[in-house]
Write an enzyme that holds these catalytic residues in place. Structure first.
Site, PDB file in Angstrom:
ATOM      1  N   HIS A   1       0.831  -1.211   0.000  1.00  9.27           N
ATOM      2  CA  HIS A   1       0.000   0.000   0.000  1.00  9.27           C
ATOM      3  C   HIS A   1       0.863   1.256   0.000  1.00  9.27           C
ATOM      4  CE1 HIS A   1      -3.224   2.760   0.933  1.00  9.27           C
ATOM      5  NE2 HIS A   1      -2.603   3.146   2.030  1.00  9.27           N
ATOM      6  N   SER A   2       0.478   2.238  -0.820  1.00  9.92           N
ATOM      7  CA  SER A   2       1.069   3.578  -0.807  1.00  9.92           C
ATOM      8  C   SER A   2       2.595   3.517  -0.989  1.00  9.92           C
ATOM      9  CB  SER A   2       0.682   4.290   0.490  1.00  9.92           C
ATOM     10  OG  SER A   2       1.008   5.645   0.447  1.00  9.92           O
ATOM     11  N   TYR A   3       3.357   3.970   0.015  1.00  9.18           N
ATOM     12  CA  TYR A   3       4.821   3.972  -0.088  1.00  9.18           C
ATOM     13  C   TYR A   3       5.379   2.549  -0.158  1.00  9.18           C
ATOM     14  CZ  TYR A   3       9.508   5.920   0.639  1.00  9.18           C
ATOM     15  OH  TYR A   3      10.815   6.305   0.480  1.00  9.18           O
TER      16      TYR A   3
ATOM     17  N   GLY B   1       4.510   0.354  -2.158  1.00  9.45           N
ATOM     18  CA  GLY B   1       4.735   0.046  -3.567  1.00  9.45           C
ATOM     19  C   GLY B   1       6.098   0.505  -4.028  1.00  9.45           C
TER      20      GLY B   1
ATOM     21  N   THR C   1      -1.820  -1.101  -3.802  1.00  9.98           N
ATOM     22  CA  THR C   1      -3.031  -0.324  -3.535  1.00  9.98           C
ATOM     23  C   THR C   1      -2.640   1.140  -3.368  1.00  9.98           C
ATOM     24  OG1 THR C   1      -2.910  -0.766  -1.140  1.00  9.98           O
ATOM     25  CG2 THR C   1      -4.241  -2.262  -2.478  1.00  9.98           C
TER      26      THR C   1
END
Length: 306
Positions: free
Chosen positions: A182-184, A186, A210
């Site tokens: 999720h977010s960072y 990735g 995500t």
């Protein structure tokens, strides 16, 4: 602290905050039955933020207890010998006071060869730049009031991902490894691929991102990595479109589809049914030695045509 701001002292239990988890696992107020409200006190953003963080610490411990008791997972100390449990992969710094032993460790590092110290300094500067960017992205007004202790080999999300890969995932007997980032997270996964490309390709079956903030151009991911991501990754992004609706992207990596929500923090939760279906299809395709053919794969953007 503002003149009328109450002291930053909060309960140490869910009940103290007047919250419980209902039978559906939803956090609800004991008296009103309403979901969590961030702006508990108007015009006191700093106090509301600290209240939110204090409640978050309690929920973190609660979730880890569930993982241990109900899922029979094991909590591991990272790295060996430090006696610190890393609970949050996005912030691998624990806010504590420095001990004399840690001060001694810092002074011992001066005896390292100049080349090694220079390389460490460069990594730490780059880590700080990325961490500062993440803090600004997540919460521009968040204040850092306590000193942070560096955790060896886990000083950034990227370092943590590589450490966990080297010490746990790569050594596991699992034949099908899946990532949800999720977010960072990735961005951290892309960095892991850059550093351990062959190993990741050999071990990982599929990756669900995500609302990931990775960027294959800025991170200088090579062509072979981008091609692998197109075939094995999918990014569920915040969007007003229905779940799984294809969302156009100008980046030459994995396809982007709607998570079914415009709220960044809910993208993982809202996407779970689709993510698990994605993983099942990936595992079936791997076991049958054929390429995936479901809708998400067949609707992929041909980036070479853009």
């Amino acid at each position: 602290m503002k003149k009328d701001e109450p002291p930053l002292e909060f309960p140490d239990t869910l009940e103290g905050f007047e919250y419980i988890f209902n039978e559906k696992g939803q956090l609800r107020h004991i008296k009103t039955g309403e979901p969590f409200v961030f702006n508990y006190r108007e015009d006191l953003h700093r106090w509301n933020q600290k209240r939110y963080e204090a409640l978050g610490e309690i929920i973190t411990k609660y979730v880890y207890e569930l993982l241990q008791k109900e899922c029979h997972l094991k909590k591991v100390t990272l790295p060996e010998g430090y006696g610190v449990i890393v609970l949050n992969p996005n912030e691998n710094y624990i806010e504590v006071e420095k001990t004399k032993a840690q001060v001694q460790l810092s002074s011992d590092s001066l005896d390292e060869p100049a080349e090694k110290r220079e390389r460490k300094d460069k990594i730490q500067k780059e880590t700080k730049k990325r961490r500062d960017f993440y803090e600004k992205y997540r919460n521009p007004q968040k204040e850092k009031e306590t000193m942070q202790m560096y955790i060896r080999d886990n000083g950034s999300p990227e370092e943590h991902a590589i450490y966990v890969w080297d010490h746990f995932i790569s050594q596991s007997a699992a034949e099908n490894v899946f990532f949800v980032a999720h977010s960072y997270g990735g961005l951290a996964f892309v960095e892991l691929m850059i550093q351990r490309e062959a190993e990741v390709k050999n071990k990982v079956t599929a990756v669900a991102l995500t609302d990931s903030i990775h960027n294959v151009w800025h991170q200088e991911a090579g062509k072979t990595i981008r091609e692998w991501m197109r075939e094995n990754c999918c990014n569920w992004v915040s969007s007003s479109e229905p779940l799984d609706t294809l969302v156009e992207s100008m980046l030459p990596d994995c396809p982007r589809v709607s998570s079914g929500t415009e709220r960044h923090e809910l993208t993982s939760w809202k996407s779970f049914p689709s993510i698990f279906k994605f993983f099942s299809e990936a595992m079936d395709a791997k076991n049958s030695s054929v390429k995936l053919a479901p809708t998400r794969r067949s609707n992929r953007i041909k980036y070479e045509e853009l």
